[in-house]
Write a protein that holds these residues in place. Sequence first.
Motif, PDB file in Angstrom:
ATOM      1  N   VAL A  39       0.843  -1.194   0.000  1.00 56.46           N
ATOM      2  CA  VAL A  39       0.000   0.000   0.000  1.00 56.46           C
ATOM      3  C   VAL A  39       0.877   1.243   0.000  1.00 56.46           C
ATOM      4  O   VAL A  39       1.786   1.376   0.821  1.00 56.46           O
ATOM      5  CB  VAL A  39      -0.923   0.018   1.238  1.00 56.46           C
ATOM      6  CG1 VAL A  39      -1.809   1.261   1.236  1.00 56.46           C
ATOM      7  CG2 VAL A  39      -1.772  -1.237   1.296  1.00 56.46           C
ATOM      8  N   ASP A  40       0.598   2.150  -0.930  1.00 56.88           N
ATOM      9  CA  ASP A  40       1.270   3.449  -0.966  1.00 56.88           C
ATOM     10  C   ASP A  40       0.583   4.346   0.058  1.00 56.88           C
ATOM     11  O   ASP A  40      -0.594   4.676  -0.091  1.00 56.88           O
ATOM     12  CB  ASP A  40       1.158   4.050  -2.361  1.00 56.88           C
ATOM     13  CG  ASP A  40       1.818   5.409  -2.492  1.00 56.88           C
ATOM     14  OD1 ASP A  40       2.053   6.087  -1.473  1.00 56.88           O
ATOM     15  OD2 ASP A  40       2.111   5.802  -3.631  1.00 56.88           O
ATOM     16  N   THR A  41       1.297   4.734   1.108  1.00 62.56           N
ATOM     17  CA  THR A  41       0.674   5.516   2.170  1.00 62.56           C
ATOM     18  C   THR A  41       0.577   7.004   1.833  1.00 62.56           C
ATOM     19  O   THR A  41       0.010   7.770   2.602  1.00 62.56           O
ATOM     20  CB  THR A  41       1.428   5.345   3.504  1.00 62.56           C
ATOM     21  OG1 THR A  41       2.777   5.788   3.344  1.00 62.56           O
ATOM     22  CG2 THR A  41       1.390   3.901   3.961  1.00 62.56           C
ATOM     23  N   THR A  42       1.098   7.405   0.688  1.00 57.54           N
ATOM     24  CA  THR A  42       0.928   8.785   0.244  1.00 57.54           C
ATOM     25  C   THR A  42      -0.436   8.971  -0.418  1.00 57.54           C
ATOM     26  O   THR A  42      -1.149   9.926  -0.157  1.00 57.54           O
ATOM     27  CB  THR A  42       2.045   9.181  -0.746  1.00 57.54           C
ATOM     28  OG1 THR A  42       3.308   8.946  -0.124  1.00 57.54           O
ATOM     29  CG2 THR A  42       1.938  10.632  -1.133  1.00 57.54           C
ATOM     30  N   THR A  43      -0.803   8.008  -1.266  1.00 54.87           N
ATOM     31  CA  THR A  43      -2.068   8.080  -2.006  1.00 54.87           C
ATOM     32  C   THR A  43      -3.111   7.090  -1.482  1.00 54.87           C
ATOM     33  O   THR A  43      -4.250   7.113  -1.913  1.00 54.87           O
ATOM     34  CB  THR A  43      -1.832   7.774  -3.496  1.00 54.87           C
ATOM     35  OG1 THR A  43      -1.289   6.446  -3.611  1.00 54.87           O
ATOM     36  CG2 THR A  43      -0.892   8.785  -4.121  1.00 54.87           C
ATOM     37  N   TRP A  44      -2.693   6.195  -0.600  1.00 56.70           N
ATOM     38  CA  TRP A  44      -3.533   5.135  -0.047  1.00 56.70           C
ATOM     39  C   TRP A  44      -4.095   4.217  -1.127  1.00 56.70           C
ATOM     40  O   TRP A  44      -5.224   3.748  -1.059  1.00 56.70           O
ATOM     41  CB  TRP A  44      -4.631   5.686   0.863  1.00 56.70           C
ATOM     42  CG  TRP A  44      -4.023   6.324   2.061  1.00 56.70           C
ATOM     43  CD1 TRP A  44      -3.941   7.656   2.327  1.00 56.70           C
ATOM     44  CD2 TRP A  44      -3.336   5.679   3.130  1.00 56.70           C
ATOM     45  NE1 TRP A  44      -3.258   7.877   3.494  1.00 56.70           N
ATOM     46  CE2 TRP A  44      -2.870   6.662   4.017  1.00 56.70           C
ATOM     47  CE3 TRP A  44      -3.058   4.352   3.438  1.00 56.70           C
ATOM     48  CZ2 TRP A  44      -2.155   6.383   5.172  1.00 56.70           C
ATOM     49  CZ3 TRP A  44      -2.347   4.062   4.592  1.00 56.70           C
ATOM     50  CH2 TRP A  44      -1.913   5.063   5.437  1.00 56.70           C
ATOM     51  N   LEU A  45      -3.280   3.954  -2.140  1.00 52.87           N
ATOM     52  CA  LEU A  45      -3.648   3.014  -3.198  1.00 52.87           C
ATOM     53  C   LEU A  45      -2.946   1.689  -2.976  1.00 52.87           C
ATOM     54  O   LEU A  45      -1.791   1.652  -2.518  1.00 52.87           O
ATOM     55  CB  LEU A  45      -3.254   3.568  -4.570  1.00 52.87           C
ATOM     56  CG  LEU A  45      -4.007   4.811  -5.030  1.00 52.87           C
ATOM     57  CD1 LEU A  45      -3.412   5.313  -6.342  1.00 52.87           C
ATOM     58  CD2 LEU A  45      -5.476   4.494  -5.214  1.00 52.87           C
ATOM     59  N   ILE A  46      -3.635   0.601  -3.299  1.00 52.61           N
ATOM     60  CA  ILE A  46      -3.017  -0.719  -3.247  1.00 52.61           C
ATOM     61  C   ILE A  46      -2.184  -0.871  -4.506  1.00 52.61           C
ATOM     62  O   ILE A  46      -2.688  -0.777  -5.617  1.00 52.61           O
ATOM     63  CB  ILE A  46      -4.079  -1.828  -3.149  1.00 52.61           C
ATOM     64  CG1 ILE A  46      -4.860  -1.684  -1.848  1.00 52.61           C
ATOM     65  CG2 ILE A  46      -3.430  -3.208  -3.262  1.00 52.61           C
ATOM     66  CD1 ILE A  46      -6.050  -2.604  -1.737  1.00 52.61           C
ATOM     67  N   LEU A  47      -0.894  -1.119  -4.328  1.00 51.94           N
ATOM     68  CA  LEU A  47       0.026  -1.243  -5.452  1.00 51.94           C
ATOM     69  C   LEU A  47       0.102  -2.668  -5.982  1.00 51.94           C
ATOM     70  O   LEU A  47       0.263  -2.877  -7.189  1.00 51.94           O
ATOM     71  CB  LEU A  47       1.424  -0.772  -5.043  1.00 51.94           C
ATOM     72  CG  LEU A  47       1.502   0.642  -4.498  1.00 51.94           C
ATOM     73  CD1 LEU A  47       2.909   0.930  -3.997  1.00 51.94           C
ATOM     74  CD2 LEU A  47       1.086   1.648  -5.560  1.00 51.94           C
ATOM     75  N   SER A  48      -0.001  -3.646  -5.085  1.00 50.38           N
ATOM     76  CA  SER A  48       0.030  -5.037  -5.513  1.00 50.38           C
ATOM     77  C   SER A  48      -0.583  -5.927  -4.443  1.00 50.38           C
ATOM     78  O   SER A  48      -0.694  -5.537  -3.289  1.00 50.38           O
ATOM     79  CB  SER A  48       1.469  -5.493  -5.808  1.00 50.38           C
ATOM     80  OG  SER A  48       2.219  -5.539  -4.625  1.00 50.38           O
ATOM     81  N   VAL A  49      -0.984  -7.117  -4.885  1.00 50.72           N
ATOM     82  CA  VAL A  49      -1.545  -8.126  -3.990  1.00 50.72           C
ATOM     83  C   VAL A  49      -0.811  -9.422  -4.279  1.00 50.72           C
ATOM     84  O   VAL A  49      -0.695  -9.838  -5.432  1.00 50.72           O
ATOM     85  CB  VAL A  49      -3.054  -8.333  -4.230  1.00 50.72           C
ATOM     86  CG1 VAL A  49      -3.601  -9.406  -3.318  1.00 50.72           C
ATOM     87  CG2 VAL A  49      -3.807  -7.020  -4.053  1.00 50.72           C
ATOM     88  N   GLN A  50      -0.299 -10.047  -3.236  1.00 54.42           N
ATOM     89  CA  GLN A  50       0.377 -11.335  -3.389  1.00 54.42           C
ATOM     90  C   GLN A  50      -0.406 -12.373  -2.613  1.00 54.42           C
ATOM     91  O   GLN A  50      -0.717 -12.184  -1.449  1.00 54.42           O
ATOM     92  CB  GLN A  50       1.795 -11.278  -2.861  1.00 54.42           C
ATOM     93  CG  GLN A  50       2.527 -12.581  -2.966  1.00 54.42           C
ATOM     94  CD  GLN A  50       3.917 -12.512  -2.371  1.00 54.42           C
ATOM     95  OE1 GLN A  50       4.371 -11.468  -1.936  1.00 54.42           O
ATOM     96  NE2 GLN A  50       4.587 -13.634  -2.340  1.00 54.42           N
ATOM     97  N   LYS A  51      -0.753 -13.468  -3.291  1.00 50.70           N
ATOM     98  CA  LYS A  51      -1.493 -14.549  -2.638  1.00 50.70           C
ATOM     99  C   LYS A  51      -0.630 -15.775  -2.564  1.00 50.70           C
ATOM    100  O   LYS A  51       0.228 -15.989  -3.337  1.00 50.70           O
ATOM    101  CB  LYS A  51      -2.773 -14.863  -3.407  1.00 50.70           C
ATOM    102  CG  LYS A  51      -3.748 -13.722  -3.381  1.00 50.70           C
ATOM    103  CD  LYS A  51      -5.005 -14.110  -4.085  1.00 50.70           C
ATOM    104  CE  LYS A  51      -5.969 -12.922  -4.077  1.00 50.70           C
ATOM    105  NZ  LYS A  51      -7.211 -13.226  -4.702  1.00 50.70           N
TER     106      LYS A  51
END
Length: 51
Positions: A39-51
């Motif tokens: 998570v980018d804490t500047t924009t609060w966007l999820i950058l990637s998901v690893q399962k």
Amino acid sequence: MTTVPGANAVVFVSFSARPDACRDMEGPPLSDVPIVYAVDTTTWLILSVQK
């Protein structure tokens, strides 16, 4: 939930379920499916998901 700080204002967030959670649901046990979000804490966007 576990969080680990990364570089460039990124934080890694991991969720793990209790072993007895959702035991009556179909599919693999939730404890067998680790999920980690970057998570980018500047924009609060999820950058990637690893399962």
